[in-house]
Scaffold this motif. Sequence first.
Motif, mmCIF file in Angstrom:
data_model
loop_
_atom_site.group_PDB
_atom_site.id
_atom_site.type_symbol
_atom_site.label_atom_id
_atom_site.label_comp_id
_atom_site.label_asym_id
_atom_site.label_seq_id
_atom_site.Cartn_x
_atom_site.Cartn_y
_atom_site.Cartn_z
ATOM 1 N N ASP A 1 -12.031 -8.395 -9.725
ATOM 2 C CA ASP A 1 -11.808 -6.730 -9.413
ATOM 3 C C ASP A 1 -11.174 -6.366 -8.330
ATOM 4 O O ASP A 1 -10.412 -5.340 -8.329
ATOM 5 C CB ASP A 1 -13.500 -6.178 -9.454
ATOM 6 C CG ASP A 1 -14.244 -6.219 -10.748
ATOM 7 O OD1 ASP A 1 -13.665 -6.475 -11.768
ATOM 8 O OD2 ASP A 1 -15.433 -6.101 -10.421
ATOM 9 N N VAL A 2 -10.970 -7.342 -7.199
ATOM 10 C CA VAL A 2 -10.395 -7.135 -6.296
ATOM 11 C C VAL A 2 -8.992 -6.914 -6.496
ATOM 12 O O VAL A 2 -8.195 -6.235 -6.118
ATOM 13 C CB VAL A 2 -10.897 -7.763 -4.845
ATOM 14 C CG1 VAL A 2 -9.922 -7.857 -3.765
ATOM 15 C CG2 VAL A 2 -12.260 -7.400 -4.552
ATOM 16 N N ALA B 1 -3.454 -4.803 -7.303
ATOM 17 C CA ALA B 1 -2.519 -4.658 -8.091
ATOM 18 C C ALA B 1 -2.144 -3.322 -8.585
ATOM 19 O O ALA B 1 -1.038 -2.723 -8.520
ATOM 20 C CB ALA B 1 -2.307 -5.647 -9.159
ATOM 21 N N ALA B 2 -3.315 -2.419 -9.044
ATOM 22 C CA ALA B 2 -2.957 -1.212 -9.614
ATOM 23 C C ALA B 2 -2.825 -0.172 -8.604
ATOM 24 O O ALA B 2 -2.015 0.759 -8.529
ATOM 25 C CB ALA B 2 -4.310 -0.795 -10.410
ATOM 26 N N GLY B 3 -3.274 -0.427 -7.417
ATOM 27 C CA GLY B 3 -3.058 0.512 -6.286
ATOM 28 C C GLY B 3 -1.731 0.215 -5.557
ATOM 29 O O GLY B 3 -1.030 1.315 -5.318
ATOM 30 N N LEU C 1 1.274 -2.715 1.562
ATOM 31 C CA LEU C 1 0.117 -3.641 2.095
ATOM 32 C C LEU C 1 -1.181 -2.334 2.113
ATOM 33 O O LEU C 1 -2.062 -2.891 1.773
ATOM 34 C CB LEU C 1 0.213 -4.185 3.496
ATOM 35 C CG LEU C 1 -1.053 -4.769 3.872
ATOM 36 C CD1 LEU C 1 -1.528 -6.056 2.898
ATOM 37 C CD2 LEU C 1 -0.789 -5.470 5.193
ATOM 38 N N ASN C 2 -0.808 -1.310 2.639
ATOM 39 C CA ASN C 2 -1.970 -0.242 2.569
ATOM 40 C C ASN C 2 -2.149 0.022 1.228
ATOM 41 O O ASN C 2 -3.421 0.512 0.705
ATOM 42 C CB ASN C 2 -1.471 1.043 3.640
ATOM 43 C CG ASN C 2 -1.283 0.602 5.065
ATOM 44 O OD1 ASN C 2 -2.058 -0.350 5.397
ATOM 45 N ND2 ASN C 2 -0.992 1.549 5.640
ATOM 46 N N ASN C 3 -1.147 0.274 0.325
ATOM 47 C CA ASN C 3 -1.520 0.682 -1.114
ATOM 48 C C ASN C 3 -2.345 -0.376 -1.593
ATOM 49 O O ASN C 3 -3.249 -0.312 -2.341
ATOM 50 C CB ASN C 3 -0.275 0.762 -1.981
ATOM 51 C CG ASN C 3 0.410 1.782 -1.659
ATOM 52 O OD1 ASN C 3 0.010 2.896 -1.088
ATOM 53 N ND2 ASN C 3 1.828 1.774 -1.598
ATOM 54 N N ALA C 4 -2.195 -1.715 -1.425
ATOM 55 C CA ALA C 4 -2.910 -2.790 -2.075
ATOM 56 C C ALA C 4 -4.323 -2.795 -1.329
ATOM 57 O O ALA C 4 -5.349 -2.870 -2.017
ATOM 58 C CB ALA C 4 -2.545 -4.306 -1.651
ATOM 59 N N ILE C 5 -4.465 -2.506 0.007
ATOM 60 C CA ILE C 5 -5.779 -2.499 0.786
ATOM 61 C C ILE C 5 -6.589 -1.342 -0.027
ATOM 62 O O ILE C 5 -7.645 -1.390 -0.305
ATOM 63 C CB ILE C 5 -5.496 -2.213 2.006
ATOM 64 C CG1 ILE C 5 -5.181 -3.414 2.619
ATOM 65 C CG2 ILE C 5 -6.844 -1.525 2.596
ATOM 66 C CD1 ILE C 5 -4.731 -2.999 4.233
ATOM 67 N N ALA D 1 -11.159 0.085 -3.576
ATOM 68 C CA ALA D 1 -11.644 0.906 -4.945
ATOM 69 C C ALA D 1 -12.141 -0.327 -6.026
ATOM 70 O O ALA D 1 -13.423 -0.155 -6.554
ATOM 71 C CB ALA D 1 -10.530 1.424 -5.821
ATOM 72 N N GLY D 2 -11.396 -1.311 -6.008
ATOM 73 C CA GLY D 2 -12.228 -2.529 -6.885
ATOM 74 C C GLY D 2 -13.478 -3.025 -6.177
ATOM 75 O O GLY D 2 -14.340 -3.191 -7.049
#
Length: 132
Positions: free
Chosen positions: A90-91, A96-98, A112-116, A121-122
């Motif tokens: 889920d993480v 990846a989607a973020g 990196l912030n998008n991935a965080i 969310a996951g």
Amino acid sequence: MNQILKRTFLPSLMAASLATVTLIPAQPAAADDEVLRDIGLGAASGVVSGFITRCGSVVDNAAKGAAAGAAVNGANGLRGNRRNRNLGQDVVVGAAAGTATGAITGGCRRPLNNAINGAAAGTVIHIYNNRK
């Protein structure tokens, strides 16, 4: 020539992969309230994590979180077992989607912030769905 190909095909490839991740799993489960709940949870957690990381606008962070929620729901639906969710999956799927959504929307230029934001969310979706 290589730069021209990258600039031409990379955005369309990212858009196609995002549409595949977010839209196709939502079509068969349109009446299912679980996918809508995961999208809402993802959007809310995306806004909160975006506020914490100070990256992007509220709408951009909500879009990243909603895409992560749809991707996490789709990934768990593909496994066929929605009750026994895997936190790591889920993480990673949320991150990846973020990252993909952040690259398309361009609201936050830091991957990196998008991935965080997507990973948060996951994680929230995983915790919420496993609390039962």
